[in-house]
Design a protein around this motif. Sequence first.
Motif, mmCIF file in Angstrom:
data_model
loop_
_atom_site.group_PDB
_atom_site.id
_atom_site.type_symbol
_atom_site.label_atom_id
_atom_site.label_comp_id
_atom_site.label_asym_id
_atom_site.label_seq_id
_atom_site.Cartn_x
_atom_site.Cartn_y
_atom_site.Cartn_z
ATOM 1 N N ARG A 224 -2.358 -0.951 -0.552
ATOM 2 C CA ARG A 224 -2.181 -1.883 -1.675
ATOM 3 C C ARG A 224 -0.752 -1.860 -2.197
ATOM 4 O O ARG A 224 -0.158 -2.903 -2.473
ATOM 5 C CB ARG A 224 -3.126 -1.518 -2.819
ATOM 6 C CG ARG A 224 -4.574 -1.913 -2.620
ATOM 7 C CD ARG A 224 -5.334 -1.774 -3.926
ATOM 8 N NE ARG A 224 -6.765 -1.851 -3.724
ATOM 9 C CZ ARG A 224 -7.549 -0.797 -3.530
ATOM 10 N NH1 ARG A 224 -7.028 0.424 -3.530
ATOM 11 N NH2 ARG A 224 -8.842 -0.956 -3.346
ATOM 12 N N ILE A 225 -0.204 -0.664 -2.357
ATOM 13 C CA ILE A 225 1.160 -0.532 -2.867
ATOM 14 C C ILE A 225 2.144 -1.258 -1.966
ATOM 15 O O ILE A 225 3.024 -1.988 -2.426
ATOM 16 C CB ILE A 225 1.538 0.960 -3.005
ATOM 17 C CG1 ILE A 225 0.773 1.583 -4.181
ATOM 18 C CG2 ILE A 225 3.042 1.121 -3.211
ATOM 19 C CD1 ILE A 225 0.854 3.099 -4.225
ATOM 20 N N VAL A 266 -7.233 -9.511 -6.086
ATOM 21 C CA VAL A 266 -7.378 -8.764 -4.837
ATOM 22 C C VAL A 266 -7.800 -9.694 -3.711
ATOM 23 O O VAL A 266 -7.304 -9.592 -2.581
ATOM 24 C CB VAL A 266 -8.382 -7.613 -5.003
ATOM 25 C CG1 VAL A 266 -8.636 -6.927 -3.660
ATOM 26 C CG2 VAL A 266 -7.872 -6.601 -6.019
ATOM 27 N N ALA A 267 -8.688 -10.620 -4.017
ATOM 28 C CA ALA A 267 -9.120 -11.581 -2.998
ATOM 29 C C ALA A 267 -7.940 -12.378 -2.465
ATOM 30 O O ALA A 267 -7.858 -12.677 -1.266
ATOM 31 C CB ALA A 267 -10.180 -12.510 -3.571
ATOM 32 N N ARG A 274 -5.103 -7.722 6.546
ATOM 33 C CA ARG A 274 -3.696 -7.319 6.674
ATOM 34 C C ARG A 274 -3.519 -5.867 7.081
ATOM 35 O O ARG A 274 -2.407 -5.446 7.387
ATOM 36 C CB ARG A 274 -2.955 -7.597 5.359
ATOM 37 C CG ARG A 274 -2.790 -9.078 5.095
ATOM 38 C CD ARG A 274 -2.383 -9.397 3.668
ATOM 39 N NE ARG A 274 -0.952 -9.304 3.441
ATOM 40 C CZ ARG A 274 -0.342 -9.786 2.352
ATOM 41 N NH1 ARG A 274 -1.064 -10.397 1.402
ATOM 42 N NH2 ARG A 274 0.957 -9.662 2.199
ATOM 43 N N VAL A 275 -4.599 -5.102 7.091
ATOM 44 C CA VAL A 275 -4.503 -3.718 7.534
ATOM 45 C C VAL A 275 -4.935 -3.637 8.994
ATOM 46 O O VAL A 275 -5.985 -4.149 9.384
ATOM 47 C CB VAL A 275 -5.339 -2.780 6.637
ATOM 48 C CG1 VAL A 275 -6.820 -3.137 6.656
ATOM 49 C CG2 VAL A 275 -5.130 -1.326 7.035
ATOM 50 N N LEU A 276 -4.096 -3.020 9.819
ATOM 51 C CA LEU A 276 -4.303 -2.937 11.260
ATOM 52 C C LEU A 276 -4.156 -1.491 11.714
ATOM 53 O O LEU A 276 -3.535 -0.676 11.029
ATOM 54 C CB LEU A 276 -3.276 -3.797 12.008
ATOM 55 C CG LEU A 276 -3.098 -5.249 11.565
ATOM 56 C CD1 LEU A 276 -1.898 -5.866 12.283
ATOM 57 C CD2 LEU A 276 -4.359 -6.048 11.856
ATOM 58 N N LEU A 277 -4.696 -1.182 12.862
ATOM 59 C CA LEU A 277 -4.511 0.132 13.465
ATOM 60 C C LEU A 277 -3.427 0.073 14.528
ATOM 61 O O LEU A 277 -3.393 -0.861 15.345
ATOM 62 C CB LEU A 277 -5.803 0.631 14.104
ATOM 63 C CG LEU A 277 -6.841 1.312 13.219
ATOM 64 C CD1 LEU A 277 -8.039 1.700 14.068
ATOM 65 C CD2 LEU A 277 -6.262 2.536 12.526
ATOM 66 N N ALA A 278 -2.552 1.061 14.527
ATOM 67 C CA ALA A 278 -1.540 1.147 15.573
ATOM 68 C C ALA A 278 -2.179 1.537 16.891
ATOM 69 O O ALA A 278 -3.154 2.307 16.915
ATOM 70 C CB ALA A 278 -0.489 2.176 15.192
ATOM 71 N N PRO A 279 -1.699 1.017 18.009
ATOM 72 C CA PRO A 279 -2.209 1.468 19.309
ATOM 73 C C PRO A 279 -1.888 2.938 19.508
ATOM 74 O O PRO A 279 -0.767 3.381 19.237
ATOM 75 C CB PRO A 279 -1.461 0.580 20.309
ATOM 76 C CG PRO A 279 -0.245 0.102 19.589
ATOM 77 C CD PRO A 279 -0.617 0.014 18.144
ATOM 78 N N THR A 280 -2.862 3.701 19.947
ATOM 79 C CA THR A 280 -2.659 5.135 20.124
ATOM 80 C C THR A 280 -2.323 5.514 21.564
ATOM 81 O O THR A 280 -2.121 6.691 21.864
ATOM 82 C CB THR A 280 -3.920 5.907 19.683
ATOM 83 O OG1 THR A 280 -5.049 5.442 20.434
ATOM 84 C CG2 THR A 280 -4.180 5.709 18.190
ATOM 85 N N ASP A 281 -2.258 4.521 22.443
ATOM 86 C CA ASP A 281 -1.990 4.791 23.851
ATOM 87 C C ASP A 281 -0.559 4.468 24.248
ATOM 88 O O ASP A 281 -0.233 4.440 25.438
ATOM 89 C CB ASP A 281 -2.957 4.005 24.731
ATOM 90 C CG ASP A 281 -2.840 2.494 24.523
ATOM 91 O OD1 ASP A 281 -2.229 2.073 23.507
ATOM 92 O OD2 ASP A 281 -3.358 1.737 25.367
#
Length: 301
Positions: A224-225, A266-267, A274-281
């Motif tokens: 959020r920040i 917030v909506a 907008r929040v994603l996971l970085a590829p770990t491979d």
Amino acid sequence: MRIGLDIGGTKIDAVAVAPDGGTVDRLRVPTGFGPDAVVGTTLGVIRTLADRTGSHPTAVGIGIPGLIDHETGWVRHAVNLGLTEVALGPLVAEALGAPVRVENDVNVAALGAAQAMQLDGAQAYLNIGTGLAAGLVVDRRIWRGARGNAGEVGHIPVLADGPLCVCGQRGCLETVASGSALAIAWPGHAGSAATAVFDAADAGDPAAVAVRDRFVAGVASAVRILVVTADVESVVVGGGLATLGDRLLVPLRAGFDDDARSSAFVASLGLSSRVLLAPTDRPLAALGAAFLAPESAVTAA
């Protein structure tokens, strides 16, 4: 050919990158400790990649933890590597005869994530490891802020009477949302404290559920920040705890969706998407180091 190195406390992860952006070779070796070992191993890795690819590097980028002067290439302080006031960039540039850039490891990981995930515009990379910090990238270029502190969300106090942080303040976000915070809250478990907490929470342990939920809420606050203050298009969650995968991403997004139902503000932010996971491979920090802009690279002293 560009070479990018991610110098960590235990290993150096390095890649050779072709002009089209493709990775042509990768090498991982133990780092060593102290100036002579770190500089020597760095040069050895670069020369090995050059020999294996048959191409002398046109530019070298180095990501390394600690206090870095990116303009001069000096490592001012990197406690886990035993480095204090080491001219890493100039020493490597002199030995190789190639331009060298040295940058903080979280910043180069942010650049690598933007490159690997093909993200343009303003992006943040939230690194959740032992500590908590973010790197900011705008159109695949690092944005450091006025004094180089952009993205230091881990040292924003969020608990007035919280525990003492390593920075000297109390109740910083890092004391809630980091690997070290989980290790303190869930001590005495072999292996990863994060995995142990999430496993116990999944099994129904109420104490573990409380620790897990507190951690997820802390990560959500960091997201959020970054979105509210910097208005980044995406926050990519990376670092060692990104290996939690959907176990972290799913409750993060669910929490954002719940908040959006009760808050029009917030909506309007669209945090869940907008929040994603970085590829770990992929070696994001090494890739990012390879793509550091060469025009401001340091040369030999």
